[in-house]
Write an enzyme that holds these catalytic residues in place. Structure first.
Site, mmCIF file in Angstrom:
data_model
loop_
_atom_site.group_PDB
_atom_site.id
_atom_site.type_symbol
_atom_site.label_atom_id
_atom_site.label_comp_id
_atom_site.label_asym_id
_atom_site.label_seq_id
_atom_site.Cartn_x
_atom_site.Cartn_y
_atom_site.Cartn_z
ATOM 1 N N ARG A 117 -3.451 -10.519 4.255
ATOM 2 C CA ARG A 117 -3.843 -10.507 2.841
ATOM 3 C C ARG A 117 -2.727 -9.861 2.035
ATOM 4 O O ARG A 117 -2.446 -8.681 2.208
ATOM 5 C CB ARG A 117 -5.155 -9.713 2.730
ATOM 6 C CG ARG A 117 -5.715 -9.597 1.340
ATOM 7 C CD ARG A 117 -6.973 -8.721 1.364
ATOM 8 N NE ARG A 117 -7.553 -8.622 0.037
ATOM 9 C CZ ARG A 117 -7.126 -7.773 -0.889
ATOM 10 N NH1 ARG A 117 -6.149 -6.932 -0.640
ATOM 11 N NH2 ARG A 117 -7.693 -7.753 -2.078
ATOM 12 N N LYS A 129 0.824 -1.220 0.000
ATOM 13 C CA LYS A 129 0.000 0.000 0.000
ATOM 14 C C LYS A 129 0.851 1.260 0.000
ATOM 15 O O LYS A 129 2.042 1.247 0.321
ATOM 16 C CB LYS A 129 -1.009 -0.056 1.150
ATOM 17 C CG LYS A 129 -2.128 -1.050 0.801
ATOM 18 C CD LYS A 129 -3.284 -1.061 1.738
ATOM 19 C CE LYS A 129 -4.348 -2.035 1.187
ATOM 20 N NZ LYS A 129 -5.397 -2.326 2.140
HETATM 21 N N1 HH2 Z 1 -7.376 -3.975 0.601
HETATM 22 C C1 HH2 Z 1 -7.706 -3.945 -0.704
HETATM 23 C C2 HH2 Z 1 -8.767 -4.706 -1.189
HETATM 24 N N2 HH2 Z 1 -9.473 -5.503 -0.373
HETATM 25 N N3 HH2 Z 1 -9.867 -6.383 1.785
HETATM 26 C C3 HH2 Z 1 -9.571 -6.418 3.071
HETATM 27 N N4 HH2 Z 1 -10.269 -7.198 3.902
HETATM 28 N N5 HH2 Z 1 -8.543 -5.675 3.598
HETATM 29 C C4 HH2 Z 1 -7.785 -4.849 2.838
HETATM 30 O O1 HH2 Z 1 -6.893 -4.177 3.372
HETATM 31 C C5 HH2 Z 1 -8.088 -4.774 1.442
HETATM 32 C C6 HH2 Z 1 -9.160 -5.561 0.943
HETATM 33 C C7 HH2 Z 1 -6.912 -3.086 -1.639
HETATM 34 O O2 HH2 Z 1 -5.852 -3.824 -2.187
HETATM 35 P P1 HH2 Z 1 -5.873 -4.495 -3.626
HETATM 36 O O3 HH2 Z 1 -6.936 -5.529 -3.712
HETATM 37 O O4 HH2 Z 1 -4.524 -4.985 -3.945
HETATM 38 O O5 HH2 Z 1 -6.140 -3.285 -4.613
HETATM 39 P P2 HH2 Z 1 -7.401 -2.849 -5.453
HETATM 40 O O6 HH2 Z 1 -8.470 -2.492 -4.478
HETATM 41 O O7 HH2 Z 1 -6.895 -1.685 -6.257
HETATM 42 O O8 HH2 Z 1 -7.826 -4.003 -6.298
#
Ligand code: HH2
Length: 300
Positions: A274, A239
């Site tokens: 995650r 992040k």
């Molecule tokens: N962060 C993201 C997405 N889903 N779910 C949970 N439970 N906790 C988190 O911190 C979290 C999440 C954001 O990360 P990412 O999926 O890599 O990015 P994007 O939302 O751009 O797909």
């Protein structure tokens, strides 16, 4: 010169945090930390956007994550990065369902679906997912009953606002306390709709309506969040606050910092992590767990 103290929260965290998490199909032990491999099927995710939009590529990556030791896979069809626009339910479902259907047949680790929409959750549960990861913590009024009816696990994440608005000057008095109270409220709502407490994991929502300072405070405040008595999931992977700490490193240059933040979270009591790159985090957490399990005598 004195040694650094063994993190003071180690034993407290072990006894305060729930030792297991009930999901559809069984109970995951949390006596060791679990890694959740991220599989984003989106064109626009902040780290892996566009890499896995072709189902076959996504399935191959899922197998890679499992080979690296992922304990679960979290599949997403809508980016929630700051400023992201919502994706219609039918488009989101069309992205995730073909991959869920294949993986349900092919991999033995439980599948989690990262969605804020009850209709998408329902379709995913029908296709075999065991966990719904809801970053909006029940913004869709039907979500809890859909999860309850399927006997699935539920991740309730804290967010202020929506991805489109959440980074517009987020403000808290005591961020740890406010996040803890709001997560507890979300859990109460889920329980009232029929989701048993044992199926619920809580997540402070790193980067979701938070400044970098809020994110650091929440990682440091993990014992307070764990004292809520539910398993805590931590999502720090790659992040922006880690990139800022590293002087503007690109997302795929943030894996060491990700692993370090996970280890700190572990010593605060978090047990589910995650992440995009499973292997380094799994190895770092194995070291942390070995230290925690050795106990104070062995540290002498
Ligand atoms: N962060 C993201 C997405 N889903 N779910 C949970 N439970 N906790 C988190 O911190 C979290 C999440 C954001 O990360 P990412 O999926 O890599 O990015 P994007 O939302 O751009 O797909």
């Amino acid at each position: 010169m004195s040694c650094l103290p063994v993190p003071p929260t180690t034993d407290a965290a072990r006894s305060e945090c729930a030792p297991g998490w009930e999901i559809r199909g069984g109970r995951l032990s949390l006596h060791r930390p679990l890694t959740v491999g991220i599989l984003n099927l989106t064109p626009d995710s902040f780290s892996d956007g566009g890499r896995y939009t072709v189902p076959q590529r996504a399935v191959e990556h899922a197998h890679r994550l499992v080979r690296q030791g992922a304990d679960l896979l979290d599949i997403g069809g809508e980016s929630t990065r700051p400023g992201a626009r919502p994706v219609p339910a039918d488009e989101e479902a069309a992205r995730v369902l073909p991959v869920i259907e294949q993986l349900h047949r092919q991999v033995r680790v439980p599948l989690s679906l990262d969605t804020q929409k009850a209709a998408v959750a329902e379709a995913g549960l029908h296709a075999g997912v065991a966990v719904i990861n809801d970053v909006s913590a029940l913004a869709d009024p039907r979500m809890a009953e859909v999860v309850a009816a399927a006997g699935a696990g539920l991740v309730l994440m804290h967010m202020r606002g929506t991805p489109a608005t959440m980074q517009q000057s987020p403000t808290y008095g005591d961020v740890v306390e406010e996040v803890a109270v709001e997560l507890e409220r979300s859990r109460t709502r889920a329980q009232a709709a029929g989701v048993p407490a044992a199926r619920i994991a809580l997540d402070p929502g790193i980067g979701f309506g938070k400044t970098a300072a809020h994110n650091w405070a929440l990682i440091a405040g993990m014992p307070r969040l764990c004292a809520l008595g539910s398993p805590v999931l931590l999502g720090v992977s790659r992040k922006a606050f880690l990139g800022a700490l590293l002087g503007g490193a690109d997302p795929d240059q943030r894996d060491v910092a990700t692993a370090a933040a996970c280890v700190v979270g572990f010593f605060g009591g978090a047990r589910i992590f995650r992440v995009h790159n499973v292997r380094p985090v799994r190895e770092a957490l194995a070291v942390a767990a070995a230290v925690a399990n050795a106990g104070p005598e062995a540290a002498l």
